[in-house]
Motif scaffolding. Structure first.
Motif, PDB file in Angstrom:
ATOM      1  N   TYR A 332       0.813  -0.978  -0.056  1.00  0.00           N
ATOM      2  CA  TYR A 332      -0.065  -0.115  -0.104  1.00  0.00           C
ATOM      3  C   TYR A 332       1.068   1.259   0.135  1.00  0.00           C
ATOM      4  N   CYS A 333       2.150   1.295   0.337  1.00  0.00           N
ATOM      5  CA  CYS A 333       2.860   2.442   0.390  1.00  0.00           C
ATOM      6  C   CYS A 333       3.537   2.893  -0.724  1.00  0.00           C
ATOM      7  N   SER A 334       3.294   4.030  -0.966  1.00  0.00           N
ATOM      8  CA  SER A 334       3.810   4.800  -2.249  1.00  0.00           C
ATOM      9  C   SER A 334       4.602   5.882  -1.961  1.00  0.00           C
ATOM     10  N   ASP A 335       5.119   5.941  -0.815  1.00  0.00           N
ATOM     11  CA  ASP A 335       6.307   6.999  -0.390  1.00  0.00           C
ATOM     12  C   ASP A 335       7.479   6.279  -0.182  1.00  0.00           C
ATOM     13  N   SER A 375      11.725   0.192  -5.752  1.00  0.00           N
ATOM     14  CA  SER A 375      12.072   0.651  -6.899  1.00  0.00           C
ATOM     15  C   SER A 375      11.095   1.178  -7.660  1.00  0.00           C
ATOM     16  N   GLU A 376       9.936   0.605  -7.587  1.00  0.00           N
ATOM     17  CA  GLU A 376       8.732   0.938  -8.345  1.00  0.00           C
ATOM     18  C   GLU A 376       8.461   2.552  -7.795  1.00  0.00           C
ATOM     19  N   THR A 377       8.193   2.364  -6.578  1.00  0.00           N
ATOM     20  CA  THR A 377       7.848   3.756  -5.806  1.00  0.00           C
ATOM     21  C   THR A 377       8.860   4.900  -6.198  1.00  0.00           C
ATOM     22  N   LEU A 378      10.124   4.490  -6.148  1.00  0.00           N
ATOM     23  CA  LEU A 378      11.155   5.475  -6.696  1.00  0.00           C
ATOM     24  C   LEU A 378      10.703   6.053  -8.073  1.00  0.00           C
TER      25      LEU A 378
END
Length: 752
Positions: A332-335, A375-378
């Motif tokens: 759930y984390c996008s940060d 990596s995806e959130t980055l």
């Protein structure tokens, strides 16, 4: 005779038996005579026995009488003597009575004193006996009092020991007292009370460590050793000892393990909003660490309350549930900052538990999964960063007015240009602001990737591979999409597209420096086997090609916009002397546009120029041949010819350097040959040379020529368009018909 002898024998035998019975009666105690008499009555001669008994009685009476007669005189003498003695005895009695009276009177006080002494002696004996009994009872009572005090102060294990001494040592000595019986009867109740109270203490302990697991785990994760000192384990030890003494150790072990399993399940159940903040994850980890710190201490300080198999079972359950919870909530984390902080927290969590001997390899394996998510959130974060950079850029070369500013830009982006360095200030870099900004953001992304790899126990090669793969995704997907979105924007201008091509060219050249940057921070040479190469060159080439295609498309659209302003009078009879205004404006636009292309790679500018000229030529041809133009005059054709000549003049002027002589003019060759054919009316040459490789009108298609001729034929008939020639108009019309017929023949023969 024989019968008489037998009767005589039986009579003798009976007489002997009666004699024996009489002797037995005389010598036997009367209490035991019953069985003897029964034997008489059991026989048949009891009459004869009675006769013998009467005879024996009479004999004894005669003997008694003889004896009495023999002693009578002595009896009389004795009576006489006795009468004399009676008088003396009376005197003696009187004297004794008098003496007794005197003695009683004189000894009355002594009797009283003796009675008192007797009572004192009795009391003394009673007191002594009582003291002796109390000396036996007092230790019992003292032990019992001590027992109650110990239970009151919750010293349950000493109380149990006291109870054991009381039961086996003291109470047996005074067991005949009623209070002892009460105590004996109360001992099982006291044991149960101790058992229940100690169990209550254990429950309080379990509840306490459940509430304080967070604090225990927090302390352990900060300093590791000594966290167990926050807990008072004495209730567990006491309860374990008590249950062991009471023979119920197995019951206690089962209860403890069951309750701790329940608590483990509660601890391992994450809150639904855990993913929202780092504190949510931290509290979750603290509780788990606190739980296992307690269990590890119990394992090493008690003998068998918990064992390694039990701990391993709990840890396996905890590991699977923890990993599942982290997979779910971290998704759930996008940060990316929160994901990075979570990774550091997981590493601390794993390292802490590893110190206590728990295997944590699965946690590090899961971190590799979270690495992909990180990596995806980055990538999402950097997509926004790139979008902001590209949206805020002015797409103009960076102006520099001083050496300080120049060095600052060169310090941000690897750029060397000797010619530019020699130029005086103010001067301009060829690229716009987004080049150093994008370059530095790529480096920041690499740093961000490196941060995640720290403390994961990865080799340098693994770290290098991870960074390169993530950077490739950044270049080929995130940055590429951002560039494509800018390039495909509806309102983007040619100037911006040109600047994008220039910028991507410089970014492409900087890729080798990014390779060196990664090599320097990972210490893995790019020549190493299996080292992933950066795909930056491909990314920037693709973006540049897309920008080039967009330039071509944009130029064509601009040309189309100018052509929409074309307003030919296809029925005019006047011969014009200058190009149409719209075309003059179009050529001026193209000249100014291609002047901006000076910084573009040569092939790009040439391709753009050639593409524009070809599109212009094609559009003019379509304009001339479109179905809506049903008729046209030679005058209109002459005006159209002037416009084409203007285009040819533009092509000859070399708007973009690098073309060979007349190469650009070839874009208009189809129009030129078609217009020359009609204006010069050179049909004989066209028809004679058609199909030959060196013919003058090689680019004129007979279908195109017939279409245009049909438009002029209709005009000639209806509007007398050939009146200007004034000679043999009828012959001219016949000639048009003849040419049209021949053209149809050419078309027919070509199709066949």
């Amino acid at each position: 005779m024989e019968r008489g002898k037998m009767a005589e024998a039986e009579s003798l035998e009976t007489a002997a038996e009666h004699e024996r019975i009489l002797r037995e009666i005389e010598s036997t105690d009367t209490a035991c005579i019953g069985p003897t008499l029964r034997s008489v009555y059991d026989g048949e001669e009891h009459g004869r026995f009675m006769e013998k008994l009467e005879t024996r009685i009479r004999n004894h009476d005669r003997e008694i009488e003889k004896m009495c007669n023999f002693h009578y005189q002595g009896f009389v003498d004795s009576i006489t003597e006795l009468l004399k003695v009676r008088g003396e005895a009376q005197k003696l009695k009187n004297q004794v009575t008098d003496t007794n009276r005197k003695l009683q009177h004189e000894g009355k006080e002594l009797v009283i004193a003796m009675e008192e002494l007797k009572q004192c002696r009795l009391q003394q004996r009673n007191i002594s006996a009582t003291v002796d009994k109390l000396m036996l009872c007092l230790p019992v009572l003292e032990m019992y009092s001590k027992l109650r005090d110990q239970m009151k102060t919750k010293r349950h294990y000493p109380a149990l020991k006291t109870l054991e001494h009381l039961e086996h040592t003291y109470l047996p000595q005074v067991s005949h007292y009623r209070f002892c019986k009460v105590m004996v009867d109360n001992i099982p109740k006291l044991r149960e009370e101790i058992k229940d109270v100690s169990m209550s203490d254990l429950k309080d302990f379990l509840e306490s460590i459940r509430k304080h697991s967070d604090k225990i785990g927090e302390t352990a994760m900060k300093q590791v050793p000594g966290a167990q000192d926050l807990v008072d384990f004495s209730p567990v030890y006491r309860c374990l000892h008590i249950y062991s003494v009471l023979g119920a150790r197995e019951t206690f072990e089962n209860y403890y393990r069951k309750q701790r399993r329940k608590q483990a399940r509660l601890v391992l159940q994450p809150p639904s909003n855990m993913h929202e903040t780092l504190d949510g994850y931290r509290k979750y980890f603290n509780q788990i660490v606190g739980f296992f710190v307690v269990e590890d201490h119990i394992l090493h300080t008690t003998q068998g309350l918990v064992n390694r198999a039990y701990i391993d079972e709990l840890w396996e359950m905890a590991l699977s549930k923890t990993i599942a919870a982290l997979r779910t909530h971290s998704s759930y984390c996008s940060d990316p900052n929160l994901v990075l902080d979570l990774k550091n927290l997981i590493v601390l969590f794993a390292d802490t538990l590893q110190v206590y001997g728990f295997p944590v390899n699965q946690l590090f394996d899961m971190l590799l999964e979270i690495r992909d998510q990180y990596s995806e959130t980055l990538l999402k974060k950097w997509a926004g960063i790139f979008r902001n950079i590209l949206d805020s850029d002015n797409y103009s070369p960076i102006p520099v007015t001083s050496e300080e500013v120049y060095k600052k830009v060169v310090g941000q982006f690897p750029f060397q240009d000797t010619e530019l360095e020699k130029q005086p200030f103010p001067k301009k870099f060829p690229f716009s602001e987004f080049v150093p900004k994008v370059y530095n953001q790529i480096k920041e992304f690499i740093y961000a990737c490196l941060k995640f790899s720290e403390d994961l126990h990865l080799s340098s090669t693994e770290v290098d591979d991870m960074i390169r793969k993530s950077t490739n995704l950044l270049l080929t997907r995130t940055l590429s999409n951002s560039l494509q979105n800018v390039i495909k924007r509806k309102n983007i201008g040619l100037t911006e597209l040109v600047q994008i091509i220039i910028n991507t060219t410089h970014l492409e050249k900087s890729c080798k420096y990014l390779e060196e940057f990664i090599t320097n921070i990972t210490n893995v040479l790019p020549e190493t086997v299996h080292t992933t190469k950066l795909y930056g060159t491909t990314t920037f080439k693709d973006a540049r090609h897309a920008a080039e295609e967009e330039i071509y498309t944009n130029l064509n659209q601009k040309i189309d916009q100018f052509l929409q302003l074309a307003d030919y009078d296809w029925m005019t009879g006047d011969l014009g002397n200058k190009a149409s205004d719209y075309l003059v404006d179009l050529i001026a636009f193209l000249r100014s546009t291609f002047a901006v292309f000076t910084h573009l790679p040569g092939k790009v500018a040439q391709t753009a120029c050639m593409s524009a000229c070809k599109h212009l030529a094609t559009s003019l041809m379509q304009l001339l041949l479109e179905a809506e133009v049903r008729q046209l005059t030679l005058g209109a054709l002459q005006q159209f010819n002037l416009d084409v000549r203007e285009c040819e003049q533009f092509a000859r002027s070399g708007p973009v350097p690098g073309f060979q002589e007349d190469t650009l003019q070839l874009a208009f060759i189809d129009l030129r040959q078609l217009l020359d054919l009609f204006i010069q009316w050179d049909w004989s040459t066209y028809l004679a040379d058609y199909g030959q490789p060196n013919c003058k009108y090689l680019r004129v298609n007979p279908v195109t020529a017939l279409t245009l001729l049909e438009k002029m034929k209709d005009t000639s008939r209806k509007n007398n368009m050939f009146a200007q020639f004034r000679k043999n108009e009828r012959d001219k019309q016949k000639l048009i018909d003849t040419v049209a017929k021949q053209l149809r023949g050419l078309i027919s023969s070509h199709h066949s």
